[in-house]
Design a protein around this motif. Structure first.
Motif, PDB file in Angstrom:
ATOM      1  N   MET A   1       0.837  -1.208   0.000  1.00 56.69           N
ATOM      2  CA  MET A   1       0.000   0.000   0.000  1.00 56.69           C
ATOM      3  C   MET A   1       0.869   1.252   0.000  1.00 56.69           C
ATOM      4  O   MET A   1       0.555   2.227  -0.695  1.00 56.69           O
ATOM      5  CB  MET A   1      -0.923   0.004   1.217  1.00 56.69           C
ATOM      6  N   ASP A   2       1.958   1.243   0.747  1.00 59.18           N
ATOM      7  CA  ASP A   2       2.877   2.377   0.778  1.00 59.18           C
ATOM      8  C   ASP A   2       3.450   2.640  -0.615  1.00 59.18           C
ATOM      9  O   ASP A   2       3.563   3.790  -1.048  1.00 59.18           O
ATOM     10  CB  ASP A   2       4.006   2.147   1.776  1.00 59.18           C
TER      11      ASP A   2
ATOM     12  N   ASP B   1       3.790  12.090   5.328  1.00 58.75           N
ATOM     13  CA  ASP B   1       4.592  11.220   6.176  1.00 58.75           C
ATOM     14  C   ASP B   1       3.735  10.045   6.614  1.00 58.75           C
ATOM     15  O   ASP B   1       2.859  10.181   7.458  1.00 58.75           O
ATOM     16  CB  ASP B   1       5.103  12.006   7.386  1.00 58.75           C
ATOM     17  N   LEU B   2       3.985   8.876   6.032  1.00 57.92           N
ATOM     18  CA  LEU B   2       3.185   7.692   6.348  1.00 57.92           C
ATOM     19  C   LEU B   2       3.397   7.237   7.790  1.00 57.92           C
ATOM     20  O   LEU B   2       2.465   6.745   8.423  1.00 57.92           O
ATOM     21  CB  LEU B   2       3.526   6.548   5.383  1.00 57.92           C
TER      22      LEU B   2
ATOM     23  N   PRO C   1      -0.742   4.606  14.135  1.00 59.17           N
ATOM     24  CA  PRO C   1      -1.073   4.698  15.561  1.00 59.17           C
ATOM     25  C   PRO C   1       0.180   4.405  16.384  1.00 59.17           C
ATOM     26  O   PRO C   1       1.007   3.588  15.982  1.00 59.17           O
ATOM     27  CB  PRO C   1      -2.128   3.607  15.762  1.00 59.17           C
ATOM     28  N   ARG C   2       0.310   5.108  17.471  1.00 61.64           N
ATOM     29  CA  ARG C   2       1.488   4.920  18.325  1.00 61.64           C
ATOM     30  C   ARG C   2       1.443   3.542  18.962  1.00 61.64           C
ATOM     31  O   ARG C   2       0.431   3.126  19.510  1.00 61.64           O
ATOM     32  CB  ARG C   2       1.523   6.002  19.392  1.00 61.64           C
ATOM     33  N   GLN C   3       2.560   2.834  18.891  1.00 59.22           N
ATOM     34  CA  GLN C   3       2.641   1.500  19.464  1.00 59.22           C
ATOM     35  C   GLN C   3       3.568   1.515  20.663  1.00 59.22           C
ATOM     36  O   GLN C   3       4.548   2.260  20.690  1.00 59.22           O
ATOM     37  CB  GLN C   3       3.156   0.504  18.427  1.00 59.22           C
TER      38      GLN C   3
END
Length: 157
Positions: free
Chosen positions: A48-49, A60-61, A66-68
């Protein structure tokens, strides 16, 4: 017939052992399926990127992720100490992989897990390169081109 259920009693634990071995095999199978699915998801995200880049997306992908929670595997200085201790204990030149295997066995983790082994080998290799830069270890190559690490000899007084 009696309405009460009588517990089965045996002198051996063969049924329990058999059940635990079956459950253990099931859990290893499930872990392998989860690893495979995770690899599929990572490949899908990478695809996808690439498509987004091809379509002209300039954002900026990583910022959109979400923060992991960061998984801490080694505490501060723990990996370095572990590498030095392993080289000191064996007294022989070791590859990064051999050092990583020893560290995994000490921590009780499964060195047969290829992804875990590759991750640890990469971390150990980096730690040993830093130690080489600090002058604490030396490196040479074996007949296959693998780096062999050893503690730098200390000068006797």
């Amino acid at each position: 017939m009696s309405d009460t259920i009588r517990p089965s009693r045996t002198d051996t634990f063969e049924h329990t052992i058999s059940g635990l071995l079956t459950k253990r095999a099931d859990l290893f199978g499930e872990a392998e399926r989860i690893r495979d699915r995770l690899a599929e998801i990572k490949n899908d995200v990478a695809a996808m990127d690439r498509v987004l880049g091809t379509l002209g997306y300039k954002g900026d992908l990583d910022a959109a992720m979400p923060r992991q929670k960061r998984e801490v595997i080694f505490g501060r200085g723990e990996l370095t100490r572990g590498c030095i201790d392993e080289l000191r204990e064996t007294g022989e030149p070791r590859t990064s992989r051999q050092v990583a295997e020893a560290l995994l066995s000490v921590s009780g983790q499964d060195a047969r897990d290829r992804k875990l082994m590759a991750d640890h080998t990469r971390r150990v290799s980096k730690a040993l390169r830093v130690l080489k830069g600090d002058g604490r270890v030396t490196a040479g190559k074996d007949g296959h081109g693998n780096m062999l690490w050893r503690l730098k000899p200390t000068k006797a007084s």
